[in-house]
Design a protein around this motif. Structure first.
Motif, PDB file in Angstrom:
ATOM      1  N   ARG A 109       3.725  -5.840   1.756  1.00  0.00           N
ATOM      2  CA  ARG A 109       4.552  -5.600   0.567  1.00  0.00           C
ATOM      3  C   ARG A 109       3.790  -4.765  -0.467  1.00  0.00           C
ATOM      4  O   ARG A 109       4.365  -3.888  -1.123  1.00  0.00           O
ATOM      5  CB  ARG A 109       4.971  -6.947  -0.031  1.00  0.00           C
ATOM      6  N   ILE A 110       2.488  -5.000  -0.600  1.00  0.00           N
ATOM      7  CA  ILE A 110       1.672  -4.216  -1.534  1.00  0.00           C
ATOM      8  C   ILE A 110       1.659  -2.744  -1.119  1.00  0.00           C
ATOM      9  O   ILE A 110       1.756  -1.847  -1.966  1.00  0.00           O
ATOM     10  CB  ILE A 110       0.246  -4.784  -1.597  1.00  0.00           C
ATOM     11  N   LEU A 111       1.533  -2.485   0.181  1.00  0.00           N
ATOM     12  CA  LEU A 111       1.547  -1.097   0.654  1.00  0.00           C
ATOM     13  C   LEU A 111       2.877  -0.416   0.324  1.00  0.00           C
ATOM     14  O   LEU A 111       2.899   0.770  -0.041  1.00  0.00           O
ATOM     15  CB  LEU A 111       1.295  -1.068   2.160  1.00  0.00           C
ATOM     16  N   GLU A 112       3.972  -1.148   0.430  1.00  0.00           N
ATOM     17  CA  GLU A 112       5.278  -0.575   0.076  1.00  0.00           C
ATOM     18  C   GLU A 112       5.372  -0.291  -1.420  1.00  0.00           C
ATOM     19  O   GLU A 112       5.919   0.739  -1.835  1.00  0.00           O
ATOM     20  CB  GLU A 112       6.381  -1.530   0.518  1.00  0.00           C
ATOM     21  N   LEU A 113       4.836  -1.201  -2.239  1.00  0.00           N
ATOM     22  CA  LEU A 113       4.815  -0.969  -3.687  1.00  0.00           C
ATOM     23  C   LEU A 113       3.948   0.242  -4.023  1.00  0.00           C
ATOM     24  O   LEU A 113       4.285   1.038  -4.921  1.00  0.00           O
ATOM     25  CB  LEU A 113       4.287  -2.204  -4.411  1.00  0.00           C
ATOM     26  N   MET A 114       2.845   0.390  -3.313  1.00  0.00           N
ATOM     27  CA  MET A 114       1.974   1.542  -3.537  1.00  0.00           C
ATOM     28  C   MET A 114       2.676   2.838  -3.147  1.00  0.00           C
ATOM     29  O   MET A 114       2.492   3.874  -3.814  1.00  0.00           O
ATOM     30  CB  MET A 114       0.685   1.385  -2.740  1.00  0.00           C
ATOM     31  N   ALA A 115       3.464   2.794  -2.088  1.00  0.00           N
ATOM     32  CA  ALA A 115       4.205   3.990  -1.685  1.00  0.00           C
ATOM     33  C   ALA A 115       5.175   4.409  -2.784  1.00  0.00           C
ATOM     34  O   ALA A 115       5.271   5.599  -3.129  1.00  0.00           O
ATOM     35  CB  ALA A 115       4.955   3.722  -0.379  1.00  0.00           C
ATOM     36  N   ASP A 116       5.897   3.438  -3.349  1.00  0.00           N
ATOM     37  CA  ASP A 116       6.827   3.747  -4.441  1.00  0.00           C
ATOM     38  C   ASP A 116       6.075   4.302  -5.649  1.00  0.00           C
ATOM     39  O   ASP A 116       6.517   5.283  -6.275  1.00  0.00           O
ATOM     40  CB  ASP A 116       7.595   2.487  -4.848  1.00  0.00           C
ATOM     41  N   ALA A 117       4.951   3.664  -5.976  1.00  0.00           N
ATOM     42  CA  ALA A 117       4.185   4.104  -7.146  1.00  0.00           C
ATOM     43  C   ALA A 117       3.618   5.508  -6.944  1.00  0.00           C
ATOM     44  O   ALA A 117       3.676   6.348  -7.849  1.00  0.00           O
ATOM     45  CB  ALA A 117       3.054   3.117  -7.433  1.00  0.00           C
ATOM     46  N   LEU A 118       3.084   5.776  -5.759  1.00  0.00           N
ATOM     47  CA  LEU A 118       2.475   7.081  -5.504  1.00  0.00           C
ATOM     48  C   LEU A 118       3.521   8.194  -5.578  1.00  0.00           C
ATOM     49  O   LEU A 118       3.246   9.275  -6.120  1.00  0.00           O
ATOM     50  CB  LEU A 118       1.804   7.075  -4.135  1.00  0.00           C
ATOM     51  N   ARG A 119       4.708   7.922  -5.059  1.00  0.00           N
ATOM     52  CA  ARG A 119       5.771   8.928  -5.133  1.00  0.00           C
ATOM     53  C   ARG A 119       6.084   9.264  -6.588  1.00  0.00           C
ATOM     54  O   ARG A 119       6.206  10.445  -6.965  1.00  0.00           O
ATOM     55  CB  ARG A 119       7.020   8.387  -4.434  1.00  0.00           C
ATOM     56  N   GLU A 120       6.203   8.235  -7.436  1.00  0.00           N
ATOM     57  CA  GLU A 120       6.528   8.461  -8.845  1.00  0.00           C
ATOM     58  C   GLU A 120       5.364   9.135  -9.580  1.00  0.00           C
ATOM     59  O   GLU A 120       5.584   9.997 -10.436  1.00  0.00           O
ATOM     60  CB  GLU A 120       6.874   7.128  -9.514  1.00  0.00           C
ATOM     61  N   LEU A 121       4.147   8.738  -9.246  1.00  0.00           N
ATOM     62  CA  LEU A 121       2.992   9.305  -9.939  1.00  0.00           C
ATOM     63  C   LEU A 121       2.836  10.794  -9.649  1.00  0.00           C
ATOM     64  O   LEU A 121       2.585  11.600 -10.559  1.00  0.00           O
ATOM     65  CB  LEU A 121       1.723   8.553  -9.532  1.00  0.00           C
ATOM     66  N   LEU A 122       2.984  11.176  -8.384  1.00  0.00           N
ATOM     67  CA  LEU A 122       2.851  12.588  -8.037  1.00  0.00           C
ATOM     68  C   LEU A 122       4.009  13.401  -8.609  1.00  0.00           C
ATOM     69  O   LEU A 122       3.824  14.570  -8.999  1.00  0.00           O
ATOM     70  CB  LEU A 122       2.781  12.750  -6.519  1.00  0.00           C
ATOM     71  N   ALA A 123       5.192  12.789  -8.663  1.00  0.00           N
ATOM     72  CA  ALA A 123       6.314  13.479  -9.304  1.00  0.00           C
ATOM     73  C   ALA A 123       6.055  13.676 -10.795  1.00  0.00           C
ATOM     74  O   ALA A 123       6.504  14.653 -11.397  1.00  0.00           O
ATOM     75  CB  ALA A 123       7.608  12.684  -9.092  1.00  0.00           C
ATOM     76  N   GLY A 124       5.291  12.733 -11.387  1.00  0.00           N
ATOM     77  CA  GLY A 124       4.988  12.858 -12.807  1.00  0.00           C
ATOM     78  C   GLY A 124       4.110  14.046 -13.140  1.00  0.00           C
ATOM     79  O   GLY A 124       4.028  14.458 -14.295  1.00  0.00           O
ATOM     80  N   LEU A 125       3.449  14.630 -12.149  1.00  0.00           N
ATOM     81  CA  LEU A 125       2.620  15.806 -12.407  1.00  0.00           C
ATOM     82  C   LEU A 125       3.457  17.033 -12.748  1.00  0.00           C
ATOM     83  O   LEU A 125       2.930  18.022 -13.267  1.00  0.00           O
ATOM     84  CB  LEU A 125       1.749  16.097 -11.181  1.00  0.00           C
TER      85      LEU A 125
END
Length: 372
Positions: free
Chosen positions: A177-193
């Motif tokens: 579940r943590i890996l899935e949360l990290m996937a969601d977070a990473l997608r949003e973080l890179l989009a924030g660039l």
């Protein structure tokens, strides 16, 4: 009707640990009461309460709780019994003073070691029960140990044999579940660039991961208790936890870089490469979560490595063209921090792959040993 039945079955399966716990607690309470009655214990209440306290969500947590409870009980019985037997307390004022003598040292001990908090309660029971019933202090101490022992044994037996829930399986589910949360977070973080992220958004993305990591740390400790006594053969969950903590640190670094969008010229030149990295990284995290749940080998790293190589080449071309000279000091810091964070992310992804593959090898070794 079939759809409703299918939905109900799915919901029940997703709540299997909670339903199993409810069943175990109920059965443990009934069996503890029956055993206390059969053994003619003075206060069956404590056997029932102990069985409920010991019966936890996982076998590992039940083991730890039972050990803590027994150690605290025996310590409280010894201290409370000695004080009660050898210190006179013939009136209410002496009893009040003796109560302070019993409680204060044990409360201080529990403040330094919370695992011993039950010792205070036990000592109070040993002291006060003889004043309310016709029982001698030594008999009260013995009764207390027997009541807790019956409750602890009942709770452990039920936890072991009635729909047992292993902490190691729970730990792997939590890690997935943590890996899935990290996937969601990473997608949003890179989009924030390309569009930026405010602090509230960054905190929301990171808080859920942090809370899940704390929970995983607790469950991993319970899984280690199971592994030590041979209930969960295989690898320790601690290396996987350390890898996830490093991955979370990578996300924090990327989040700092994503606090403001990249300059327009950088977005034009690196936007496509960053998008490719984001797709490859999030896919890898999600596939790794599935592999962890099913104990399969880690997914291939080549797509992510190719995406990062493409990004590195684009960065080199940007620097060769001198486009970084126009950046401010803050923008330069953001630019290089992002590159460093992505480099660390790739390294920790390789470490994650090792952790997943180790678990598969461990499963195969255990199966071979069982066959032999």
């Amino acid at each position: 009707m079939p759809k409703l039945r299918s939905l109900l079955v799915k919901r029940l399966k997703s709540r299997r640990p909670q339903l199993g716990l409810a069943l175990r607690v109920t059965l443990a309470a009934l069996l503890a009461f029956a055993a206390a009655q059969l053994l003619h214990l003075h206060l069956p209440l404590w056997a029932v309460l102990t069985s409920i306290i010991v019966t936890q969500l996982s076998v590992g947590r039940s083991l730890k709780t039972a050990l803590d409870y027994l150690v605290g009980t025996i310590g409280g019985v010894i201290y409370g019994g000695v004080v009660t037997i050898f210190v006179p307390h013939g009136n209410e004022f002496e009893l009040l003073a003796l109560l302070a003598v019993v409680v204060a040292p044990l409360a201080l001990l529990a403040a330094f070691n919370p695992r011993l908090h039950v010792a205070t309660v036990t000592a109070i029971i040993v002291l006060l029960v003889p004043t309310m019933t016709e029982v001698q202090p030594i008999d009260s101490a013995i009764d207390r140990v027997l009541e807790v022992g019956v409750g602890a044994i009942t709770g452990l037996v039920v936890s072991f044999f009635v729909l047992p829930s292993r902490a190691m399986g729970m730990a792997m589910g939590c890690a997935a579940r943590i890996l899935e949360l990290m996937a969601d977070a990473l997608r949003e973080l890179l989009a924030g660039l390309t569009r930026g992220l405010d602090n509230d958004a960054l905190h929301r993305l990171q808080d859920g991961i942090g809370e899940s990591l704390v929970k995983l740390g607790e469950v991993a400790g319970e899984a280690e208790s199971e592994r030590v006594v041979g209930l969960s053969p295989g690898l320790d969950a601690a290396p996987l936890l350390r890898t996830l903590l490093r991955l979370r640190h990578d996300l924090v670094m990327i989040g700092r870089a994503a606090g403001a969008p990249l300059p327009d010229v950088m977005q034009q030149r690196l936007g496509g490469a960053l998008k490719r990295v984001g797709v490859a990284a999030t896919d890898y995290l999600r596939t790794s979560a599935e592999a962890l749940r099913s104990r399969r080998h880690a997914p291939p790293l080549e797509p992510l490595q190719q995406a990062l190589t493409h990004y590195t080449n684009e960065v080199a071309e940007v620097r060769r063209e001198g486009l970084t000279r126009a950046l401010s000091g803050e923008q330069m810091e953001q630019f290089f921090a992002l590159g460093f964070a992505l480099e660390q992310l790739q390294r920790n992804f390789r470490d994650l792959a090792m952790r997943l593959n180790e678990r598969v090898s461990s499963k195969a070794s255990a199966a071979t040993g069982a066959a032999d």
